[in-house]
Scaffold this active site. Structure first.
Site, PDB file in Angstrom:
ATOM      1  N   CYS A  35     -16.080  -9.728   4.977  1.00  0.00           N
ATOM      2  CA  CYS A  35     -15.540  -8.398   4.697  1.00  0.00           C
ATOM      3  C   CYS A  35     -14.244  -8.569   3.920  1.00  0.00           C
ATOM      4  CB  CYS A  35     -15.276  -7.643   5.995  1.00  0.00           C
ATOM      5  SG  CYS A  35     -16.734  -7.469   7.038  1.00  0.00           S
TER       6      CYS A  35
ATOM      7  N   CYS B   1      -0.144   0.642  10.213  1.00  0.00           N
ATOM      8  CA  CYS B   1      -0.429  -0.423   9.251  1.00  0.00           C
ATOM      9  C   CYS B   1       0.806  -1.164   8.754  1.00  0.00           C
ATOM     10  CB  CYS B   1      -1.192   0.149   8.065  1.00  0.00           C
ATOM     11  SG  CYS B   1      -1.745  -1.137   6.918  1.00  0.00           S
TER      12      CYS B   1
ATOM     13  N   CYS C 290       0.028   5.190   6.753  1.00  0.00           N
ATOM     14  CA  CYS C 290      -0.685   5.020   8.027  1.00  0.00           C
ATOM     15  C   CYS C 290       0.259   4.422   9.064  1.00  0.00           C
ATOM     16  CB  CYS C 290      -1.900   4.128   7.832  1.00  0.00           C
ATOM     17  SG  CYS C 290      -3.017   4.708   6.524  1.00  0.00           S
TER      18      CYS C 290
ATOM     19  N   CYS D 229     -19.202  -7.143   2.704  1.00  0.00           N
ATOM     20  CA  CYS D 229     -18.646  -5.827   3.006  1.00  0.00           C
ATOM     21  C   CYS D 229     -17.311  -5.711   2.286  1.00  0.00           C
ATOM     22  CB  CYS D 229     -18.460  -5.663   4.516  1.00  0.00           C
ATOM     23  SG  CYS D 229     -17.712  -4.081   5.016  1.00  0.00           S
TER      24      CYS D 229
ATOM     25  N   ARG E  24     -18.851  -2.898  16.639  1.00  0.00           N
ATOM     26  CA  ARG E  24     -18.056  -4.086  16.325  1.00  0.00           C
ATOM     27  C   ARG E  24     -16.782  -4.127  17.157  1.00  0.00           C
ATOM     28  NH1 ARG E  24     -20.298  -6.557  12.018  1.00  0.00           N
ATOM     29  NH2 ARG E  24     -21.888  -5.313  10.966  1.00  0.00           N
TER      30      ARG E  24
ATOM     31  N   CYS F 155       0.837  -1.199   0.000  1.00  0.00           N
ATOM     32  CA  CYS F 155       0.000   0.000   0.000  1.00  0.00           C
ATOM     33  C   CYS F 155       0.877   1.257   0.000  1.00  0.00           C
ATOM     34  CB  CYS F 155      -0.911   0.002   1.219  1.00  0.00           C
ATOM     35  SG  CYS F 155      -2.052   1.418   1.240  1.00  0.00           S
TER      36      CYS F 155
ATOM     37  N   CYS G 105     -20.024   1.316   7.125  1.00  0.00           N
ATOM     38  CA  CYS G 105     -19.271   0.772   8.264  1.00  0.00           C
ATOM     39  C   CYS G 105     -18.069   1.696   8.459  1.00  0.00           C
ATOM     40  CB  CYS G 105     -18.815  -0.655   7.980  1.00  0.00           C
ATOM     41  SG  CYS G 105     -17.808  -1.401   9.284  1.00  0.00           S
TER      42      CYS G 105
END
Length: 364
Positions: free
Chosen positions: A98, A61, A58, A130, A262, A54, A190
């Site tokens: 998901c 991450c 972040c 999702c 969640r 990616c 979400c």
């Protein structure tokens, strides 16, 4: 029944969060029972359909390409692989799959077409679908909706103020714009965040303000405890105290009474007793399976033992909303537009992110 408010202030939410613990639990549990079956918890499976590489920075991450972690990247999974994983998840009690791809944003083309086919395939298995694919345009949201997508995940991560201390490659407004694009379809939203990233309690309240003042409020709000991964900028953060998780769940339940709260990342660090208190405080969803994208997660058999001990039942699919229809690709009214939206890149410098990036270069 408690009325859903969209005008919560940070001061009000802080007052709730900081209530005496037993009083907070009682209020949250009362609100929970007014809007939900307290003995029903949704079991979802999170599947990384494209891992690693990616371009974002972040700080939490391990999939960010600029950090040196032990995550092994993989190309986009095939539709057949995803179907097999979905069937396995269904057999162990999951009602939702998901799918997450380590993308900054969705790009029209063969890979997105493949994801759309994954959505169609899982929806036909009578499971909620999702996706979390990064930023999306309104047209891309409509294409996902046509395929039968039930929910789109796009977390705010933290308050707008603290967000800038964690991420420099994308803007908070882009997060809100993506949520707004999803809202123009019949797909549910979400969106939640992470605690334990070094933020203050005021930042946790700020995140809940941002979520609760959306109208409508998100149908799902994941509350994640940071899983510190070696090689990431936040690797040295201490684990979140269980009391903080319970307070966060309880506060989210009170200010967003109809939302599925969640209990997400970080459950491996929680005892059964701690998780039980989260359920009592209003959490009514967990992610099952051995991994949450790339971080550890409790074994599904252990979760089922916990459910049995607590008298909890897995929530059936489409309990909160009817199953969306699936439109086949050949009959779709929304086609790829080849869009190239100008998602923002603030690119301010975050010292700990820069240090982790430099360390990665040395290790590589």
């Amino acid at each position: 029944m408690t009325n859903v408010r969209h005008n919560w202030t940070k001061e009000e939410i802080l007052n709730i969060y900081n209530k005496p613990f037993m009083e907070l639990l009682y209020e949250a549990a009362t609100v929970h029972r007014q809007h939900h079956d307290p003995n029903s918890v949704q079991v979802s499976t999170l599947l990384s359909i494209k891992t690693g590489g990616c371009p974002e920075d972040c700080g939490y991450c391990p999939q960010a390409a600029r950090y040196h972690t032990n995550v092994e990247g993989n190309d986009l999974m095939s539709v057949q692989q995803v179907k097999a994983q979905a069937l396995r998840a269904k057999s162990t009690g999951s009602s939702r799959v998901c799918m997450g791809a380590a993308w900054r944003n969705v790009k029209d083309g063969e890979e997105f077409d493949q994801v759309l086919e994954m959505v169609r395939t899982i929806n036909k298995l009578e499971m909620e679908v999702c996706c979390t694919l990064g930023m999306i345009t309104e047209n891309q949201a409509h294409r996902l909706a046509e395929a039968g997508l039930y929910a789109y995940n796009h977390n705010l991560d933290s308050s707008e103020e603290y967000y800038k201390e964690v991420i420099s490659t994308r803007g908070y407004e882009d997060r809100l714009q993506t949520i707004d694009n999803v809202r123009k379809t019949n797909v549910t939203v979400c969106s939640g965040g992470i605690i334990g990233m070094g933020e203050k309690i005021e930042d946790r309240a700020g995140m809940l303000v941002a979520l609760s003042t959306l109208n409508p409020q998100p149908e799902s709000v994941p509350i994640n405890a940071l899983v510190a991964v070696e090689g990431t900028p936040l690797a040295d953060e201490k684990p979140v105290e269980i009391w903080d998780m319970i307070r966060m769940v309880a506060t989210a339940r009170i200010v967003m009474p109809e939302t599925q709260v969640r209990l997400s990342a970080g459950r491996t660090q929680m005892s059964r007793e701690g998780q039980a208190m989260c359920f009592f405080a209003g959490a009514n969803s967990i992610f099952a399976g051995d991994k949450l994208l790339t971080t550890p997660n409790p074994d599904v058999n252990e979760d089922m033992k916990m459910f049995e001990a607590l008298g909890l039942n897995p929530q059936k699919p489409f309990t909160k909303k009817v199953q969306p229809p699936t439109v086949e690709a050949a009959e779709s009214q929304f086609q790829a537009l080849g869009e190239k939206p100008k998602w923002t890149r603030p690119e301010h410098k975050i010292e700990r992110n820069e240090i982790a990036k430099q360390q990665s270069k040395v290790l590589k």
